[in-house]
Design an enzyme around this catalytic site. Structure first.
Site, mmCIF file in Angstrom:
data_model
loop_
_atom_site.group_PDB
_atom_site.id
_atom_site.type_symbol
_atom_site.label_atom_id
_atom_site.label_comp_id
_atom_site.label_asym_id
_atom_site.label_seq_id
_atom_site.Cartn_x
_atom_site.Cartn_y
_atom_site.Cartn_z
ATOM 1 N N CYS A 2 0.844 -1.182 0.000
ATOM 2 C CA CYS A 2 0.000 0.000 0.000
ATOM 3 C C CYS A 2 0.880 1.232 0.000
ATOM 4 C CB CYS A 2 -0.875 0.054 1.245
ATOM 5 S SG CYS A 2 -1.994 -1.344 1.398
ATOM 6 N N GLY A 28 -0.386 0.602 -5.064
ATOM 7 C CA GLY A 28 -1.681 -0.034 -4.895
ATOM 8 C C GLY A 28 -2.718 0.588 -5.781
ATOM 9 N N ASN A 102 0.354 0.556 5.859
ATOM 10 C CA ASN A 102 1.085 -0.206 4.847
ATOM 11 C C ASN A 102 1.855 -1.296 5.578
ATOM 12 O OD1 ASN A 102 4.084 0.467 2.884
ATOM 13 N ND2 ASN A 102 2.610 -1.179 2.689
ATOM 14 N N GLY A 103 1.566 -2.535 5.244
ATOM 15 C CA GLY A 103 2.256 -3.638 5.904
ATOM 16 C C GLY A 103 1.313 -4.787 6.152
ATOM 17 N N TYR A 242 11.842 -4.174 -6.839
ATOM 18 C CA TYR A 242 10.680 -3.960 -7.696
ATOM 19 C C TYR A 242 9.745 -2.851 -7.243
ATOM 20 C CZ TYR A 242 6.033 -4.652 -9.621
ATOM 21 O OH TYR A 242 4.822 -4.437 -10.190
ATOM 22 N N SER A 283 9.748 -2.220 -15.160
ATOM 23 C CA SER A 283 10.479 -2.470 -13.913
ATOM 24 C C SER A 283 11.908 -2.945 -14.162
ATOM 25 C CB SER A 283 9.715 -3.484 -13.067
ATOM 26 O OG SER A 283 9.424 -4.633 -13.824
ATOM 27 N N ASP A 345 15.209 -8.474 -16.457
ATOM 28 C CA ASP A 345 13.999 -8.135 -15.704
ATOM 29 C C ASP A 345 14.344 -8.174 -14.224
ATOM 30 O OD1 ASP A 345 11.439 -7.370 -15.210
ATOM 31 O OD2 ASP A 345 10.479 -9.132 -16.071
ATOM 32 N N ASP A 346 13.495 -7.542 -13.419
ATOM 33 C CA ASP A 346 13.819 -7.424 -11.997
ATOM 34 C C ASP A 346 13.556 -8.701 -11.212
ATOM 35 O OD1 ASP A 346 10.988 -6.299 -12.574
ATOM 36 O OD2 ASP A 346 10.936 -6.974 -10.501
ATOM 37 N N CYS A 382 5.851 -13.722 1.122
ATOM 38 C CA CYS A 382 6.123 -12.642 2.081
ATOM 39 C C CYS A 382 4.962 -12.544 3.059
ATOM 40 C CB CYS A 382 6.276 -11.323 1.333
ATOM 41 S SG CYS A 382 6.552 -9.920 2.438
ATOM 42 N N CYS A 433 15.591 -7.440 4.930
ATOM 43 C CA CYS A 433 14.883 -8.718 4.991
ATOM 44 C C CYS A 433 15.019 -9.396 3.631
ATOM 45 C CB CYS A 433 13.408 -8.492 5.313
ATOM 46 S SG CYS A 433 12.437 -10.020 5.307
ATOM 47 N N CYS A 436 12.080 -13.637 1.280
ATOM 48 C CA CYS A 436 11.465 -14.206 0.071
ATOM 49 C C CYS A 436 12.464 -15.047 -0.719
ATOM 50 C CB CYS A 436 10.828 -13.116 -0.796
ATOM 51 S SG CYS A 436 11.859 -11.687 -1.133
HETATM 52 P P1 5GP Z 1 6.392 -13.600 -14.002
HETATM 53 O O1 5GP Z 1 7.250 -13.812 -15.219
HETATM 54 O O2 5GP Z 1 6.977 -14.232 -12.811
HETATM 55 O O3 5GP Z 1 4.977 -14.023 -14.256
HETATM 56 O O4 5GP Z 1 6.308 -12.037 -13.749
HETATM 57 C C1 5GP Z 1 7.478 -11.323 -13.535
HETATM 58 C C2 5GP Z 1 7.162 -9.858 -13.658
HETATM 59 O O5 5GP Z 1 6.280 -9.499 -12.606
HETATM 60 C C3 5GP Z 1 8.404 -9.002 -13.533
HETATM 61 O O6 5GP Z 1 8.467 -8.154 -14.647
HETATM 62 C C4 5GP Z 1 8.170 -8.197 -12.274
HETATM 63 O O7 5GP Z 1 8.533 -6.850 -12.490
HETATM 64 C C5 5GP Z 1 6.709 -8.305 -12.020
HETATM 65 N N1 5GP Z 1 6.391 -8.353 -10.578
HETATM 66 C C6 5GP Z 1 7.089 -8.881 -9.563
HETATM 67 N N2 5GP Z 1 6.454 -8.707 -8.402
HETATM 68 C C7 5GP Z 1 5.331 -8.029 -8.671
HETATM 69 C C8 5GP Z 1 4.269 -7.497 -7.868
HETATM 70 O O8 5GP Z 1 4.239 -7.649 -6.643
HETATM 71 N N3 5GP Z 1 3.304 -6.807 -8.547
HETATM 72 C C9 5GP Z 1 3.336 -6.622 -9.889
HETATM 73 N N4 5GP Z 1 2.369 -5.916 -10.486
HETATM 74 N N5 5GP Z 1 4.303 -7.124 -10.662
HETATM 75 C C10 5GP Z 1 5.284 -7.809 -10.068
HETATM 76 MG MG MG Z 2 8.010 -6.043 -14.524
#
Ligand code: 5GP
Ligand code: MG
Length: 450
Positions: A2, A28, A102-103, A242, A283, A345-346, A382, A433, A436
């Site tokens: 959030c 959010g 938030n949390g 992220y 991202s 990608d992140d 998480c 932390c 994850c």
């Molecule tokens: P996956 O390939 O695992 O389906 O999706 C990975 C993508 O999801 C990455 O580009 C990453 O930036 C995004 N992502 C990771 N965590 C979250 C999150 O908590 N919310 C959203 N909207 N995207 C996420």
């Molecule tokens: Mg992404």
């Protein structure tokens, strides 16, 4: 996850809160709300939807007063419905009070069932409501004392804001899981999840609220309390990977710079012999810059994002997310034909997005796709405010590296190592932390990992 924003003693309190929430929208997209105070009454509006959809000029006009708090939500505890939208407002025998959180509180279910067995009636299924009940039941005299009393009973992650008729309280849990920053605009104190909210409204960033610190803001000024036993800090590393906006400054660092350093470290650990490096929008951008600079390989925008769709990941339904990837991202066909590419990608969560992206790259003619991920494999959910799915849905929890590589149709796949990630955090590595990636949760609790 959030986003929260608060302001005390400013003529434009609710308008500035609206803008602050707008800057925090990435935290959010499910619901948005503001509670303002005109020193005698609290005024309240919350609705499902984006900040720009929820508020109109007329609604903001009705949110009278010189102090306000606001909230944007995506659910980690409690379902996605209006009764769970925040800020959460109550009237009790001492007056009115609203809270924005938030949390995620790890012992909320326990406290809730204890309170319910004593006759308490809950209006929502949010963990946040537990805090409100504890404040209302406390025998302490002032709001700040009652808040401290309540917060000493809860465990888990909270960055939160409370507004009453004539005061604003800001608190960050002793572990410091979620960010919270303090600023000032024309003498009025402002508090927000991230500094990007200050940049938009033209507020000056003063400092971060410390883990375990509670601020009381009222007519007399701003007073700081540190009522908790000192704990080893466990700030959320995923904020850097992220979640936070790259233009924000939090946990003592620029999010953008940290993300770039993850990419550079990744290039050192897992170089790729390719024609170009391609960021996965949006991202993946900062880490890709670090990766390309470190490996001295040209950066090309091989995947373009359509910005006029919400963040589909937030939608709780699996089938909507699948559809979302297709309409959101498109490869630049001419650029990719016959090329060997490294994509950055992140993170990989379920790997469904990555799989679809690589299918699109292949279709566009990419010859080799070397996938580089600027975080370690996410193997554990998480419990401190990030909405990672259950263990069974986390691909790195159920599959090994080679299996994931195959699943996403990659020529090669490398994640940033945990050591590499920690190295980027330098002398502060211990204060984050990493649960994850490791399953080492900093707070013991009853958990349902599956
Ligand atoms: P996956 O390939 O695992 O389906 O999706 C990975 C993508 O999801 C990455 O580009 C990453 O930036 C995004 N992502 C990771 N965590 C979250 C999150 O908590 N919310 C959203 N909207 N995207 C996420
Ligand atoms: Mg992404």
């Amino acid at each position: 996850m959030c986003g929260i924003f608060g302001i005390y003693n400013h003529l434009e309190a609710s308008n500035l809160t609206y803008l602050g929430l707008y800057a925090l929208q990435h935290r959010g997209q499910e619901s948005a709300g503001i509670v303002s105070s005109d020193h005698r009454h609290l005024h309240h509006y919350r609705q499902m939807g984006l900040v720009s959809e929820v508020f109109t000029k007329d609604i903001l006009k009705r949110l009278f007063g010189k102090s306000a708090i606001g909230h944007v939500r995506y659910s980690t505890a409690g379902s996605s419905e209006i009764k769970n939208a925040q800020p959460f407002l109550v009237d009790y025998y001492k007056g009115s009070l609203a809270i924005a959180h938030n949390g995620n509180l790890t012992n909320a279910p326990l406290i809730k069932s204890e309170l319910e067995s004593k006759g308490s009636i809950f209006q929502s299924n949010m963990d946040t409501e537990v805090i409100v009940h504890l404040i209302a039941r406390s025998k302490e005299k002032s709001t700040i004392e009652r808040t401290v009393h309540a917060l000493k009973q809860v465990e888990g992650a909270y960055s939160l804001l409370i507004v009453t008729e004539n005061e604003l309280i800001a608190a960050r849990d002793p572990f410091g899981f979620r960010p919270l920053v303090l600023g000032q605009i024309k003498g009025a104190p402002v508090v927000a999840s991230e500094t990007c909210a200050f940049d938009l409204i033209g507020a000056k960033f003063i400092r971060e609220i410390e883990p375990g610190e509670i601020l009381l803001i009222n007519e007399e000024g701003t007073k700081s309390f540190k009522p908790f036993v000192h704990k080893q800090h466990h700030q959320c590393i995923f904020e850097f990977i992220y979640f936070a906006r790259p233009d924000s400054f939090l946990f003592k660092r620029s999010v953008y710079e940290v993300r770039k350093s993850f990419g550079a470290q990744l290039a050192k650990e897992a170089p790729a012999d390719v024609d170009m490096v391609v960021p996965i929008p949006d991202s993946g951008f900062p880490a890709t810059l670090g990766f390309a600079a470190e490996s001295k390989i040209p950066l090309e925008l091989g995947m373009i994002r359509n910005h006029y769709i919400g963040r589909t990941f937030i939608e709780p339904e699996q089938r909507i997310r699948h559809f979302g990837v297709k309409i959101k991202l498109n490869p630049v066909n001419n650029l990719l034909k016959g090329k060997r590419i490294a994509t950055v990608d992140d993170s990989i969560v379920r790997a469904t997005t990555s799989q679809k992206i690589n299918k699109m790259f292949r279709k566009a003619g990419a010859k080799e796709i070397h996938v580089r991920i600027s975080s370690p494999p996410i193997t554990h959910p998480c419990f401190f405010g990030i909405d990672t799915p259950k263990k069974s849905e986390l691909i790195a929890s159920t599959h090994n590296l080679k299996e994931i590589q195959k699943f996403i149709h990659a020529t090669s796949l490398h994640y940033l190592s945990l050591e590499g990630l920690r190295k980027c955090m330098k002398e502060d590595a211990e204060s984050f932390c990493y649960a994850c990636f490791t399953g080492n949760y900093p707070i013991p609790f009853q958990m349902d990992l599956e």
